[in-house]
Design a protein around this motif. Structure first.
Motif, short mmCIF file in Angstrom:
data_model
loop_
_atom_site.label_atom_id
_atom_site.label_comp_id
_atom_site.label_asym_id
_atom_site.label_seq_id
_atom_site.Cartn_x
_atom_site.Cartn_y
_atom_site.Cartn_z
N ARG A 31 -32.88 -1.35 2.50
CA ARG A 31 -31.59 -0.91 3.01
C ARG A 31 -30.48 -1.83 2.52
O ARG A 31 -30.71 -3.00 2.22
N GLN A 32 -29.27 -1.25 2.45
CA GLN A 32 -28.11 -2.00 2.00
C GLN A 32 -27.16 -2.21 3.18
O GLN A 32 -26.94 -1.30 3.99
N VAL B 289 -22.07 -6.67 -0.51
CA VAL B 289 -23.08 -5.66 -0.23
C VAL B 289 -24.42 -6.25 -0.64
O VAL B 289 -24.63 -6.57 -1.82
N LEU C 13 -25.48 -6.92 -4.38
CA LEU C 13 -25.09 -5.84 -5.28
C LEU C 13 -23.61 -5.85 -5.61
O LEU C 13 -23.21 -5.35 -6.67
N MET D 26 -28.82 -6.26 -0.21
CA MET D 26 -29.99 -5.43 0.05
C MET D 26 -31.05 -6.27 0.76
O MET D 26 -31.43 -7.35 0.26
#
Length: 229
Positions: A118-119, A112, A148, A114
């Motif tokens: 936005r992710q 994940v 993340l 960024m």
């Protein structure tokens, strides 16, 4: 005397020859014995058939044949064996087709990341659309450092807030515009209408690899309980 009077009356009656022929025919039919009505009494059983006629048993001239099956037992066995022979190649072909189609491989790793505000969930070998990356040209290689989370088949690495030293390597494939969005403005009783179209600039990137997460501590059950407490 009566017949002469009837003949005189018929000759004197003004009618056509067709009507005389019909009257004569009707009289002849009424004098036939087997057409005269018979009124039998309810107490006695009287046959309504004319004299000299009797009921005879109905005998069909069509010969009766025993029911013959469509095919014998040997032919039925041959038919069953033929059906099995026709079905077996089909089953073998279906098995060959299923064996030829490879099973979809499960993704070994994902992250994940960024980009901007936005992710995105990214997998190696797949592409995503992100907001416009300024200064990036087509075929340029970029590194996304705000990772993340990283997860594999066996372990999971959760960042606090990011996974240290983890990086997502990607290559820019295209700089293009998104689909048009219609912005319509309206004010009642003011004769105010505005129809505006907008296409957001976006960038298409393909993920190459996810690296640098191995040294980060993996998540365990004890660490999750400590984080919750």
């Amino acid at each position: 005397m009566a017949s002469a009077a009837a003949t005189l009356a018929l000759s004197s009656w003004p009618c056509s020859s067709t009507r005389l022929r019909r009257i004569t025919t009707h009289k002849q039919r009424s004098t036939l014995p087997f057409l005269s009505p018979i009124s039998p009494s309810p107490s006695s059983s009287v046959s309504l058939l004319p004299q000299g006629l009797a009921l005879s048993p109905v005998i069909s001239s069509r010969p009766t044949f025993p029911s013959v099956p469509k095919y014998s037992e040997s032919e039925a066995a041959v038919l069953e064996s033929d059906a099995e022979a026709t079905e077996s190649p089909r089953a073998e072909a279906a098995q060959l087709v299923q064996a030829a189609i490879p099973a979809p491989k499960r993704e070994g790793i994902f992250a994940v990341v960024m980009v901007g505000s936005r992710q995105y969930i990214v997998f190696p070998g797949r592409w995503i659309y992100t907001q416009r990356l300024k200064g990036a040209n087509v075929n340029d290689k970029i590194i996304l450092s705000k990772v993340l989370l990283v997860a594999t088949n066996t372990t999971t690495y959760i960042g606090k807030p990011v996974v240290t030293n983890a990086a997502v390597h990607a290559v820019v494939e295209d700089q293009l515009l998104d689909d048009k969005v219609i912005v319509f403005k309206f004010k009642k009783k003011k004769n105010y209408r505005r129809n505006i179209g907008h296409r957001q600039p976006i960038t298409r990137i393909r993920i190459i690899a996810i690296t640098g997460y191995e040294d980060y501590p993996a998540v365990t059950l004890d660490s999750l309980t400590s984080m919750e407490s």
